[in-house]
Design a protein around this motif. Structure first.
Motif, PDB file in Angstrom:
ATOM      1  N   UNK A   1      20.660  -6.054  26.928  1.00 16.06           N
ATOM      2  CA  UNK A   1      20.085  -7.367  27.160  1.00 16.06           C
ATOM      3  C   UNK A   1      19.679  -7.465  28.628  1.00 16.06           C
ATOM      4  N   UNK A   2      18.473  -7.954  28.867  1.00 17.03           N
ATOM      5  CA  UNK A   2      18.033  -8.071  30.249  1.00 17.03           C
ATOM      6  C   UNK A   2      18.451  -9.409  30.851  1.00 17.03           C
ATOM      7  N   UNK A   3      18.210  -9.543  32.137  1.00 13.99           N
ATOM      8  CA  UNK A   3      18.644 -10.730  32.875  1.00 13.99           C
ATOM      9  C   UNK A   3      17.966 -12.003  32.374  1.00 13.99           C
ATOM     10  N   UNK A   4      16.690 -11.923  32.021  1.00 11.99           N
ATOM     11  CA  UNK A   4      15.977 -13.110  31.539  1.00 11.99           C
ATOM     12  C   UNK A   4      16.583 -13.612  30.231  1.00 11.99           C
ATOM     13  N   UNK A   5      16.885 -12.705  29.326  1.00  9.54           N
ATOM     14  CA  UNK A   5      17.501 -13.091  28.051  1.00  9.54           C
ATOM     15  C   UNK A   5      18.879 -13.698  28.301  1.00  9.54           C
ATOM     16  N   UNK A   6      19.628 -13.103  29.193  1.00 14.56           N
ATOM     17  CA  UNK A   6      20.960 -13.622  29.521  1.00 14.56           C
ATOM     18  C   UNK A   6      20.860 -15.047  30.082  1.00 14.56           C
ATOM     19  N   UNK A   7      19.875 -15.271  30.940  1.00 12.64           N
ATOM     20  CA  UNK A   7      19.698 -16.601  31.521  1.00 12.64           C
ATOM     21  C   UNK A   7      19.267 -17.623  30.468  1.00 12.64           C
ATOM     22  N   UNK A   8      18.440 -17.200  29.511  1.00  6.42           N
ATOM     23  CA  UNK A   8      18.038 -18.111  28.433  1.00  6.42           C
ATOM     24  C   UNK A   8      19.239 -18.441  27.548  1.00  6.42           C
ATOM     25  N   UNK A   9      20.064 -17.455  27.263  1.00  7.27           N
ATOM     26  CA  UNK A   9      21.267 -17.701  26.459  1.00  7.27           C
ATOM     27  C   UNK A   9      22.181 -18.695  27.173  1.00  7.27           C
ATOM     28  N   UNK A  10      22.341 -18.535  28.468  1.00  2.00           N
ATOM     29  CA  UNK A  10      23.161 -19.483  29.244  1.00  2.00           C
ATOM     30  C   UNK A  10      22.563 -20.884  29.191  1.00  2.00           C
ATOM     31  N   UNK A  11      21.253 -20.995  29.365  1.00  2.00           N
ATOM     32  CA  UNK A  11      20.570 -22.287  29.312  1.00  2.00           C
ATOM     33  C   UNK A  11      20.806 -22.971  27.967  1.00  2.00           C
ATOM     34  N   UNK A  12      20.549 -22.240  26.902  1.00  2.00           N
ATOM     35  CA  UNK A  12      20.731 -22.800  25.561  1.00  2.00           C
ATOM     36  C   UNK A  12      22.193 -23.172  25.338  1.00  2.00           C
ATOM     37  N   UNK A  13      23.100 -22.284  25.701  1.00  2.00           N
ATOM     38  CA  UNK A  13      24.529 -22.537  25.490  1.00  2.00           C
ATOM     39  C   UNK A  13      25.062 -23.729  26.262  1.00  2.00           C
ATOM     40  N   UNK A  14      24.590 -23.909  27.474  1.00  2.00           N
ATOM     41  CA  UNK A  14      25.098 -24.991  28.318  1.00  2.00           C
ATOM     42  C   UNK A  14      24.427 -26.332  28.052  1.00  2.00           C
ATOM     43  N   UNK A  15      23.172 -26.320  27.607  1.00  2.00           N
ATOM     44  CA  UNK A  15      22.432 -27.576  27.521  1.00  2.00           C
ATOM     45  C   UNK A  15      22.011 -28.012  26.129  1.00  2.00           C
ATOM     46  N   UNK A  16      21.876 -27.085  25.185  1.00  2.00           N
ATOM     47  CA  UNK A  16      21.209 -27.442  23.946  1.00  2.00           C
ATOM     48  C   UNK A  16      22.009 -27.257  22.669  1.00  2.00           C
ATOM     49  N   UNK A  17      23.068 -26.485  22.694  1.00  2.00           N
ATOM     50  CA  UNK A  17      23.813 -26.224  21.456  1.00  2.00           C
ATOM     51  C   UNK A  17      24.445 -27.496  20.915  1.00  2.00           C
TER      52      UNK A  17
END
Length: 82
Positions: A1-17
């Protein structure tokens, strides 16, 4: 997994789930599983544009294109413009 995907996962996990305790990865269905509602697609698209460095025309993106983090970045590569 690259850094961009990791950052998107963090964004979704912290703000949208809808269920914040749910673990997600690049291939976790987000919309089709109900983890993220369709109202969050605007936020996802804005973040995807930031992370990918591409402008993504909303008319060329469907909810299916945004169902997983992997599909999001594939869509950005396919329809996004630098």
């Amino acid at each position: 997994m690259d850094d961009k995907a990791r950052r998107m996962i963090e964004f979704v996990g912290q703000r949208l789930l809808r269920r914040p305790a749910s673990p997600i990865d690049e291939d976790t269905p987000l919309l089709s599983s109900g983890l993220v509602d369709s109202f969050a697609l605007v936020d996802v698209l804005i973040e995807l544009q930031k992370l990918s460095g591409r402008r993504i025309p909303t008319g060329r993106v469907s909810p299916e294109d945004m169902d997983t983090v992997r599909k999001m970045f594939e869509t950005a590569d396919r329809v996004g413009k630098p």
